[in-house]
Motif scaffolding. Structure first.
Motif, PDB file in Angstrom:
ATOM      1  N   LYS A 337       0.836  -1.197   0.000  1.00 51.69           N
ATOM      2  CA  LYS A 337       0.000   0.000   0.000  1.00 51.69           C
ATOM      3  C   LYS A 337       0.878   1.257   0.000  1.00 51.69           C
ATOM      4  O   LYS A 337       0.682   2.174   0.796  1.00 51.69           O
ATOM      5  CB  LYS A 337      -0.966   0.004   1.175  1.00 51.69           C
ATOM      6  CG  LYS A 337      -1.992  -1.117   1.105  1.00 51.69           C
ATOM      7  CD  LYS A 337      -2.922  -1.133   2.286  1.00 51.69           C
ATOM      8  CE  LYS A 337      -3.907  -2.307   2.180  1.00 51.69           C
ATOM      9  NZ  LYS A 337      -4.777  -2.416   3.352  1.00 51.69           N
ATOM     10  N   ASP A 364       2.584  -7.952  10.945  1.00 52.37           N
ATOM     11  CA  ASP A 364       2.260  -6.570  11.305  1.00 52.37           C
ATOM     12  C   ASP A 364       3.535  -5.898  11.775  1.00 52.37           C
ATOM     13  O   ASP A 364       3.773  -5.750  12.970  1.00 52.37           O
ATOM     14  CB  ASP A 364       1.205  -6.532  12.417  1.00 52.37           C
ATOM     15  CG  ASP A 364      -0.039  -7.305  12.027  1.00 52.37           C
ATOM     16  OD1 ASP A 364      -0.424  -7.199  10.856  1.00 52.37           O
ATOM     17  OD2 ASP A 364      -0.589  -8.014  12.881  1.00 52.37           O
ATOM     18  N   ASP A 408      -1.564  -2.520  12.522  1.00 49.96           N
ATOM     19  CA  ASP A 408      -2.795  -2.838  11.777  1.00 49.96           C
ATOM     20  C   ASP A 408      -3.899  -1.815  12.037  1.00 49.96           C
ATOM     21  O   ASP A 408      -4.601  -1.381  11.114  1.00 49.96           O
ATOM     22  CB  ASP A 408      -3.304  -4.234  12.164  1.00 49.96           C
ATOM     23  CG  ASP A 408      -2.658  -5.301  11.292  1.00 49.96           C
ATOM     24  OD1 ASP A 408      -1.842  -4.927  10.430  1.00 49.96           O
ATOM     25  OD2 ASP A 408      -2.962  -6.485  11.485  1.00 49.96           O
ATOM     26  N   GLU A 409      -4.071  -1.445  13.319  1.00 51.19           N
ATOM     27  CA  GLU A 409      -5.111  -0.484  13.668  1.00 51.19           C
ATOM     28  C   GLU A 409      -4.849   0.869  12.990  1.00 51.19           C
ATOM     29  O   GLU A 409      -5.772   1.531  12.520  1.00 51.19           O
ATOM     30  CB  GLU A 409      -5.185  -0.276  15.189  1.00 51.19           C
ATOM     31  CG  GLU A 409      -5.773  -1.456  15.951  1.00 51.19           C
ATOM     32  CD  GLU A 409      -4.730  -2.518  16.289  1.00 51.19           C
ATOM     33  OE1 GLU A 409      -3.642  -2.494  15.686  1.00 51.19           O
ATOM     34  OE2 GLU A 409      -5.014  -3.358  17.165  1.00 51.19           O
ATOM     35  N   ASP A 411      -3.265   1.249  10.189  1.00 48.30           N
ATOM     36  CA  ASP A 411      -3.558   1.035   8.769  1.00 48.30           C
ATOM     37  C   ASP A 411      -5.060   1.146   8.508  1.00 48.30           C
ATOM     38  O   ASP A 411      -5.488   1.745   7.520  1.00 48.30           O
ATOM     39  CB  ASP A 411      -3.029  -0.340   8.349  1.00 48.30           C
ATOM     40  CG  ASP A 411      -3.033  -0.510   6.840  1.00 48.30           C
ATOM     41  OD1 ASP A 411      -2.513   0.377   6.144  1.00 48.30           O
ATOM     42  OD2 ASP A 411      -3.559  -1.517   6.351  1.00 48.30           O
ATOM     43  N   ASN A 412      -5.855   0.582   9.409  1.00 51.67           N
ATOM     44  CA  ASN A 412      -7.311   0.635   9.258  1.00 51.67           C
ATOM     45  C   ASN A 412      -7.850   2.060   9.358  1.00 51.67           C
ATOM     46  O   ASN A 412      -8.901   2.379   8.800  1.00 51.67           O
ATOM     47  CB  ASN A 412      -7.997  -0.240  10.320  1.00 51.67           C
ATOM     48  CG  ASN A 412      -7.717  -1.723  10.096  1.00 51.67           C
ATOM     49  OD1 ASN A 412      -7.446  -2.146   8.974  1.00 51.67           O
ATOM     50  ND2 ASN A 412      -7.754  -2.499  11.170  1.00 51.67           N
ATOM     51  N   LYS A 413      -7.131   2.899  10.083  1.00 52.71           N
ATOM     52  CA  LYS A 413      -7.537   4.295  10.237  1.00 52.71           C
ATOM     53  C   LYS A 413      -6.935   5.186   9.143  1.00 52.71           C
ATOM     54  O   LYS A 413      -7.085   6.407   9.170  1.00 52.71           O
ATOM     55  CB  LYS A 413      -7.107   4.830  11.619  1.00 52.71           C
ATOM     56  CG  LYS A 413      -7.890   4.248  12.779  1.00 52.71           C
ATOM     57  CD  LYS A 413      -9.334   4.748  12.750  1.00 52.71           C
ATOM     58  CE  LYS A 413     -10.125   4.222  13.948  1.00 52.71           C
ATOM     59  NZ  LYS A 413     -11.518   4.719  13.925  1.00 52.71           N
TER      60      LYS A 413
END
Length: 984
Positions: A337, A364, A408-409, A411-413
């Motif tokens: 990404k 991660d 990961d969190e 990335d999700n945000k």
């Protein structure tokens, strides 16, 4: 798809709509299909590549139902560059073979295709209008735009794309030759279109020079083959249709086997990084055997990577490598990404590489990046978290381990999280302690001040940054960067321990969102020393910077609406900014062109003049001359200004006074533009001249005395104007003055007189001042520039000139305020005359940043340049006798035909300095190296004559970095790019 492609597509649509009629150009609702007439349709079809026409008739219920459905896809067709219109004209419809209503036609390059499907199926209609099948014409390569090409590449496994010019581009003179090639290539390739189609390869063409530039395709035509979204550029003869078809078939079969890693250009690479979530890139050198061997090994895991959803490509491009901070090849970088991660294992072990890539896919882990990658990410990312750490320190290791849990969190945000182990990069942001976490929002940095081991608190803080808008704290280094790079910046200088500051901050937090919406970055800084640098004594104070020009808010900071109105006013209107004397000093030092009005704030006439000059502020800004004002009488007196208002123009720190009518703004503007665009000798007064002599190494002064236009002194000045550029190139500042006070102080009694001030000491020109050639020759001669019994201080330009004209130069690099350097200089003055006697020019330099320019690690340092090749003295700088002996030994090392010896540190500087450089790598323990060197010495003069510098080095590490495993070896550098000689 790149944002630039979307922008171009939307712009094209808007322009097409604007040229039709005002009725079509203006719409009150974005998703309404426009009604047009027969004439408008004719114009639209003529000017647009893709037009969808909905034929209907009045008082038709079915027509209204279908229209309601089709208006749901109007925006989508727009995004694909398809103009969607409706026509109520039975006669016109009949001329196109339309007999029943409603009906839909698609005009592609003026040719209509009629839709045979269900018009109530909006999805089916959209597919028809944007699919390749709808565009197919018999025995013809279909035309597409960037958006549709992107869709085709997404949907089709194999796509061949011919980038070429169309008729419109061919009207441009610079494209005439390429256009002829495009036409010929197109005619040939039309013959293989059907064959490609039968093989399952879609074949299209596109006229998009900007996209071709992004893909680094060079001159057109060019053929790009997309194999499962991975692009490969054809480098053969496009006029040979059989070879093209063979290449397409081979690549398709290769694609079936997936056993070849594709070569890409930098433009294609950037496109892939943007569009693919998981991409592995091998940076390599196609001339290196080891790189080729590694690629062969890695092709064994291509299938495995594909099954994991990881695409792998290779690139042999030095520019691309430098852009990502890659110094040695081969190098593997994994992009997830758009976030890069460097592989530091053994590339020969393909199983190990495969395991690492799969681990990157599933783990991660916060990615490690280079400083170049960081700069790229800061520039391109909306939300970026960067951990500055030291991998050798235990505290950093603990912090990294904790923060891996929230990757990961983040990335999700939408927060990209990376880490960098680079102390110099950290210091650029004012970070003295590592680990430190910095969050960048659209390039603006915010430092986390909490506990980095409390991962949940860190995550909450990062999410808060993304979701909440508040004024962030920055360091002084960050502030400097923001001022330099941000067009609209609001800065609150505050004291976090002050109750007043906290109350003001609480109010201003309420307008942060509004500022952000108008493109104003809002930050705060708790640093009194930094505030003093801008002349700010009272805190809190708000300063707005527009393109580096500061404006101080003088109202009530507790009235947020008043502050917001003031900020918006400055965004919308150009005004001459009021500055402090400290701000003025900063601007003079940093801005190459600057206009300054010294005025009296209490004088009404001054305000009238100011009101007139406000009318030309915009013009000055557009011309690259920022305009500021200052009401500091003491600062004015430093420039010898007694009467206010007075206008002073600064060019590269040299001031020039305006003597005309300040109330005539057009005359003022014309004068300022003339100062910027023409090279004139600036007129100064005694105070300014005294300041110039004190601050610059070389100042040329034409003391004209009282001088009227047309007099002999004025004509002489006109002649001297002809050499102003030349003296500037030699690092000299040329000014003129009619005042005589300072002249008398230096013993100058008759006028006109020309003098050169060398480090504050004047030398008078005795020749004919009116002969500009003789004056220039005198000014730039060694005899004039040298000060007896003193090592001359030079600036960077002068040093470059000396190195270009003198074969033997000793340079003392030092810091002006350094006590140790001053003590060393006292000793070195004793051998200045000795150096002069043996033909060595001895100079000193203390320009800021000069050490980095010449790759000098620490100051003070003495460097001997023999024919521009540097040698750093490693001995005691205070031992003048040993130093003189070393200089003599280096000068007497041999005739010019001897190849110069350099070390690894110097070599990189030489590669950067010389366009053409040959390096002989040898080993002290190699029996044949000396014999070969003796042979090469015989051609040193010849290489020198044709402008190729020849050096030798026994630095084995540098050789290994270049992939040289056997010595001796010969490497030729052209423009910094190496090529290894493989002959005897």
């Amino acid at each position: 798809m790149h944002l630039s492609l979307v922008t171009r597509t939307v712009t094209a649509i808007c322009l097409a709509l604007l040229v039709i009629t005002p009725t079509l150009a203006v719409s009150t609702k974005a998703d309404v299909i426009e009604d047009i007439t027969a004439t408008q349709l004719e114009n639209l079809v003529e000017e647009s590549d893709y037009v969808a026409v909905y034929w209907y008739k009045r008082s038709c219920k079915d027509c209204d139902k279908v229209l309601a459905e089709l208006e749901n896809i109007d925006d989508d067709t727009d995004r694909f560059g398809v103009q969607f219109v409706k026509v109520v004209d039975k006669k016109l419809a009949k001329s196109y073979g339309i007999k029943t209503f409603p009906a839909l036609s698609f005009f592609r390059n003026k040719e209509p295709i009629h839709y045979e499907g269900d018009l109530m199926d909006e999805g089916g209609v959209l597919e028809f209008l944007t699919s390749l099948e709808a565009m197919e014409l018999p025995d013809q390569i279909e035309d597409v735009n960037a958006k549709i090409l992107d869709k085709i590449v997404e949907e089709q496994e194999f796509v061949a794309v011919l980038f070429c010019y169309d008729g419109n581009e061919c009207e441009r003179e610079e494209h005439k030759t390429e256009c002829r090639k495009c036409m010929k290539a197109l005619q040939e390739l039309e013959n293989v279109d059907d064959d490609a189609d039968q093989l399952g390869i879609a074949f299209v063409k596109i006229n998009d020079p900007d996209l071709a530039d992004e893909y680094s395709l060079g001159s057109l035509p060019a053929l790009v083959y997309y194999r499962r979204r991975i692009p490969v550029v054809y480098d053969g003869d496009l006029m040979n249709e059989d070879k093209v078809l063979e290449w397409l078939v081979e690549n398709k079969n290769t694609g079936d086997d997936d056993d070849v890693i594709d070569d890409v250009t930098l433009g294609l690479l950037n496109s892939l990084i943007d569009s693919l979530d998981h991409l592995a890139v091998i940076f390599y050198d196609r001339d290196e055997t080891d790189d080729t061997l590694i690629l062969t090994e890695l092709e064994n895991i291509d299938d495995d990577l594909d099954s994991q959803g990881i695409h792998i490509v290779k690139i042999a491009d030095d520019v691309a490598a430098r852009e990502y901070g890659i110094e040695d090849t081969p190098c593997l970088v994994y992009f997830e990404k758009e976030i890069p991660s460097l592989y530091d294992g053994n590339l020969h072990n393909e199983e190990e590489v495969l395991a690492w890539l799969v681990e990157q896919l599933h783990s991660d882990e916060i990615e490690d990046i280079t400083d170049e990658m960081l700069d790229k990410l800061i520039k391109e990312s909306h939300h970026l978290a960067v951990l500055f750490y030291d991998e050798d320190e235990q505290e950093s290791q603990h912090v990294v381990a904790e923060l891996e849990n929230i990757d990961d969190e983040c990335d999700n945000k939408g927060v990209a999280f990376v880490k960098i182990d680079n102390d110099d990069e950290a210091k650029e942001y004012g970070i003295d302690h590592r680990p430190t976490l910095v969050y960048f929002e659209k390039g603006t940095p915010y430092v986390y001040s909490g506990n980095l081991l409390a991962e949940d608190e860190v995550l909450d803080w990062l999410v808060h940054q993304v979701e909440e808008d508040e004024i962030e704290d920055v360091t002084d280094e960050m502030l400097d960067r923001l001022i330099d790079r941000t067009e609209h910046l609001a800065v609150l200088f505050y004291d976090k321990d002050s109750r007043r500051s906290r109350k003001v901050l609480s109010e201003l937090e309420n307008i942060d969102d509004e500022c952000d919406g108008r493109g104003i970055f809002f930050v705060k800084i708790d640093n009194y020393e930094e505030a003093k640098e801008y002349g700010i004594d009272n805190i809190p104070t708000l300063v707005y910077f527009e393109s580096e020009i500061p404006y101080i808010f003088e109202g009530d900071l507790m009235k947020e609406e008043e502050v917001l109105s003031w900020l918006f006013h400055h965004v919308d209107h150009e005004e001459i900014a009021d500055v402090t004397d400290e701000m003025l000093d900063k601007l003079i030092a940093n801005e190459p062109h600057l206009a300054v009005l010294f005025y009296d704030k209490k004088d009404e006439e001054d305000h009238e003049v100011l009101s007139e000059l406000e009318n030309i502020d915009d013009d000055c800004e557009q011309a690259g001359v920022p305009f500021v004002k200052i009401y500091d009488a003491a600062e004015a007196k430093e420039y010898g200004i007694d009467e206010l208002p007075t206008l002073v123009y600064f060019e590269n720190r040299i001031p020039s006074l305006y003597e005309g009518d300040l109330s005539n703004e057009q005359e003022v503007l014309a004068w300022l533009l003339q100062q910027k665009t023409s090279d004139t000798i600036e007129e100064v007064n005694d105070e300014i001249l005294d300041d110039l002599i004190a601050n610059f190494e070389y100042v040329v002064v034409y003391f004209s005395g009282s001088c009227e236009e047309g007099q002999k002194c004025d004509k002489i000045l006109d002649e001297l104007e002809n050499i102003d550029d030349d003296t500037d190139d030699h690092g000299m500042h040329f000014v003129t003055t009619e005042e005589t006070g300072l002249a008398h102080e230096h013993g100058i009694k008759s006028f006109p007189t020309l003098a050169l001030f060398r480090n504050g000491e004047p030398v008078i020109y005795k020749g004919d001042i009116g002969n500009e050639d003789a004056v220039l020759k005198w000014l730039t001669s060694d005899e004039t520039l040298q000060i007896p019994n003193q090592i001359e201080e030079v600036n960077q330009r002068m040093l470059e000139r000396i190195l270009n004209t003198s074969a033997n130069v000793a340079v003392f690099f030092y810091e002006e305020e350094d006590v140790k350097s001053r003590a060393i200089l006292t000793e070195l003055e004793h051998i200045d005359d000795d150096c002069d006697d043996i033909g060595i020019d001895f100079v000193k330099i203390s320009d800021e940043g000069i050490a980095q320019e010449y790759d000098i690690v620490s100051l003070p340092a003495l460097v001997y340049f023999r024919s521009k090749f540097p040698q750093i003295y490693e001995g005691d700088l205070k031992d003048e006798e040993a130093l003189l002996e070393w200089l003599i030994d280096n000068k007497d090392v041999g005739p010019a035909s001897i190849i110069e010896e350099v070390d690894g540190k110097m070599l990189q500087n030489l590669v950067d300095t010389f366009e053409y450089l040959v390096v002989y790598f040898y080993d002290d323990n190699c029996p044949s190296c000396e014999t070969i060197l003796a042979e090469l010495e015989t051609i040193d003069d010849e290489t020198d004559e044709v402008g190729i510098q020849f050096v030798k080095t026994n630095d084995v590490d540098v050789a290994e970095d270049l992939g040289i495993s056997h010595l001796p070896a010969l490497v030729y550098f052209e423009g910094g790019v190496p090529s290894i000689y493989d002959g005897t």
